[in-house]
Write an enzyme that holds these catalytic residues in place. Structure first.
Site, PDB file in Angstrom:
ATOM      1  N   SER A 198     -24.129  14.393 -12.710  1.00  0.00           N
ATOM      2  CA  SER A 198     -22.746  14.853 -12.891  1.00  0.00           C
ATOM      3  C   SER A 198     -21.660  13.902 -12.407  1.00  0.00           C
ATOM      4  O   SER A 198     -20.481  14.161 -12.622  1.00  0.00           O
ATOM      5  CB  SER A 198     -22.561  16.212 -12.205  1.00  0.00           C
ATOM      6  OG  SER A 198     -23.235  17.216 -12.906  1.00  0.00           O
ATOM      7  N   LYS A 229     -12.582  16.823  -6.721  1.00  0.00           N
ATOM      8  CA  LYS A 229     -13.299  17.786  -7.565  1.00  0.00           C
ATOM      9  C   LYS A 229     -13.173  19.194  -6.975  1.00  0.00           C
ATOM     10  O   LYS A 229     -13.319  19.383  -5.766  1.00  0.00           O
ATOM     11  CB  LYS A 229     -14.775  17.376  -7.690  1.00  0.00           C
ATOM     12  CG  LYS A 229     -15.576  18.240  -8.674  1.00  0.00           C
ATOM     13  CD  LYS A 229     -17.005  17.725  -8.819  1.00  0.00           C
ATOM     14  CE  LYS A 229     -17.802  18.577  -9.799  1.00  0.00           C
ATOM     15  NZ  LYS A 229     -19.186  18.086  -9.992  1.00  0.00           N
ATOM     16  N   SER A 243     -20.923  17.391 -14.789  1.00  0.00           N
ATOM     17  CA  SER A 243     -19.911  18.407 -14.556  1.00  0.00           C
ATOM     18  C   SER A 243     -18.588  17.856 -14.004  1.00  0.00           C
ATOM     19  O   SER A 243     -17.558  18.540 -14.048  1.00  0.00           O
ATOM     20  CB  SER A 243     -20.453  19.449 -13.570  1.00  0.00           C
ATOM     21  OG  SER A 243     -20.694  18.871 -12.294  1.00  0.00           O
TER      22      SER A 243
END
Length: 485
Positions: A177, A78, A153
């Site tokens: 998330s 990420k 997210s």
């Protein structure tokens, strides 16, 4: 099955026996990225040259007999974790060209384990969102239906695995998330206990809520990746000094006698009927496996959304004050003076949702409103945590839906409050600092994945992983794949 569709366990076993090489596995993932990332937009940055060099080094390490479970495994990282050899953008114009001077602790752990970092995945800007629609680089698309969101997210990470571009991925979870995107893309996503994984080198959103975790195809894979991610880190003041077990040893397949709490508050209005039916079927499956369902009540759950959207913006406004165009990050052109530099750099560098949360956070912390909002939210947070603590005196874990709906279409939730409500079942876990895992448990009539959430006691990821793994031994939802061609 194509190499890039393997589970982490399958890939690790084939690498260990030299049935395949890391270079072959990495190339299969890179080929898939080249073919489908223009559509899916899972990755913000890909460095094929560095990935193949890391794969060659991993093959040499395995040949020398020094391999570990993650050695040679292609992983999506990420784009919120610092990487010294790749830009770390947080999917924001503010950090579009930022290359950090140090690695995040978790990045270091992955490198030391011999994992192959393929690139950095897309996210909602500064992790603020539930759909990746706030990303400066555009939204990621759900491989199950490219007109729909992969969640957020950590939507780039979930899309990367679901599209068979990576074997596994890292994510961060501030209010759901990891778990919400896992639910929307048929993955297993684990948010560990707060403090289990180091936050050092993770770009901060809300420091008392942020936690890193694994995103994988199976619970066994999650246990394997968690083994590498968990550690005590003196560089993180919130890191827990607790011995980290080998999480794979907990996967016995046995849930006999396990007490699973069912809270009525998680099954009220707003829960999609098909999601409800899938969760109820999963409850019955656990009963058939020997677990006991215990009704519990969590009445303070209703305060989750307002509590979270006072505390997290307050922390966000403080954390993001450092981005002012002076030391690093986006700087406006030809500022007239220092005030103009601050004002224009932040106005131009941040997107609308980030600015909305900064303003909200500044407001609730301001003189005259601190007691009315922020202090009350912290009191509500304590009530929520105490309520979970009392519930765990009666049960071993709690089973809920992960998300009230399956993946929604882009633009469908253009009202910020509607978007915030998509995390209604996950936020409490962060407020209480508990571990939670999302596990695939079915599909709706449109062919979209459904996930169930298991919530555990602090530092008891082992029971969550054991329960999730036992369920996956009896079902095949997690084995279903998207074939993009």
């Amino acid at each position: 099955m194509a190499l890039n569709e393997l589970t982490l366990r399958e890939a690790a076993d084939k690498l260990a026996t030299k049935e395949i090489s890391s270079v072959e596995l990495t190339q299969a993932c890179l080929d898939q990225i080249a073919k489908h990332n223009p559509t899916i937009n899972a990755f913000v940055t890909v460095d094929a040259e560095k990935a193949l060099a890391a794969a060659q080094a991993a093959d040499a390490r395995i040949a020398a007999g020094n391999g570990a479970p993650l050695t040679g495994i292609p992983i999506a990282h990420k784009d919120i974790f610092n990487t010294t050899d790749m830009r770390t953008t947080c999917s924001s114009r503010m950090l579009e060209n930022f290359i950090p001077p140090f690695d995040a602790t978790i990045t270091t752990h992955l490198r030391q384990a011999g994992a192959v970092i393929l690139g950095k995945t897309n996210l909602d800007e500064f992790a603020m969102g539930s759909s990746t629609e706030t990303s400066y680089f555009g939204a990621s698309r759900n491989p199950w239906d490219t007109q729909r969101t992969p969640g957020g997210s950590s939507g780039g990470s979930s899309a990367a695995i679901a599209a068979n571009m990576a074997i596994c991925a890292t994510g961060t979870d501030t209010g759901g998330s990891i778990r919400q995107p896992a639910s929307l893309t048929n993955l297993t996503g684990l948010k560990p206990t707060y403090g289990r994984c180091s936050r050092y080198g993770i770009i901060a959103f809300a420091s008392s809520l942020d936690q890193a975790g694994p995103m994988t195809r199976t619970a066994e894979d999650a246990a394997m990746l968690l083994n590498v991610m968990v550690s005590y880190d003196p560089k993180d003041s919130t890191s827990i000094q607790s011995p980290a077990p080998d999480f794979t040893q907990a996967l016995t397949g046995d849930v006999k006698g396990l007490k699973i709490g069912i809270a009525a508050e998680y099954f009220g209005d707003g829960l999609n009927d098909e999601v409800r039916a899938a969760i109820e079927t999963a409850q019955q499956q656990y009963q058939a496996m020997g677990a006991e369902l215990v009704p519990i009540s969590l009445p303070n759950s209703g305060y989750a959304i307002p509590t979270y959207y006072i505390i997290s913006p307050a922390e966000c406004s403080s954390n993001l004050a450092r981005y002012d165009g002076v030391k690093f990050g986006y700087r406006c052109e030809e500022p007239k003076d220092i005030r103009d530099l601050y004002f224009r750099s932040r106005s131009e560098g941040f997107g609308d949702e980030v600015k909305r949360r900064i303003m909200l956070g500044t407001y609730v912390l301001s003189s005259g409103y601190y007691d009315a909002y922020y202090r009350k939210a912290q009191q509500a947070r304590r009530l929520i945590a105490d309520e979970f603590k009392a519930a765990f005196e009666k049960v071993d874990l709690i089973l809920t839906p992960t998300s009230p709906t399956t993946a929604f279409k882009f633009g469908e939730k253009d009202d910020p409050v509607q978007m915030y409500l998509s995390d209604i079942y996950t936020i409490n876990v962060n407020l209480a600092g508990l571990p939670g895992i999302s596990v695939p448990c079915g599909f709706d009539s449109k062919g979209l994945p459904i996930g169930m959430q298991l919530i555990g006691r602090p530092l008891d990821e082992e029971t969550l992983l054991r329960s999730a793994d036992a369920y996956q031994r009896q079902t095949d939802w997690h084995k279903r794949r998207v074939h993009l061609g």
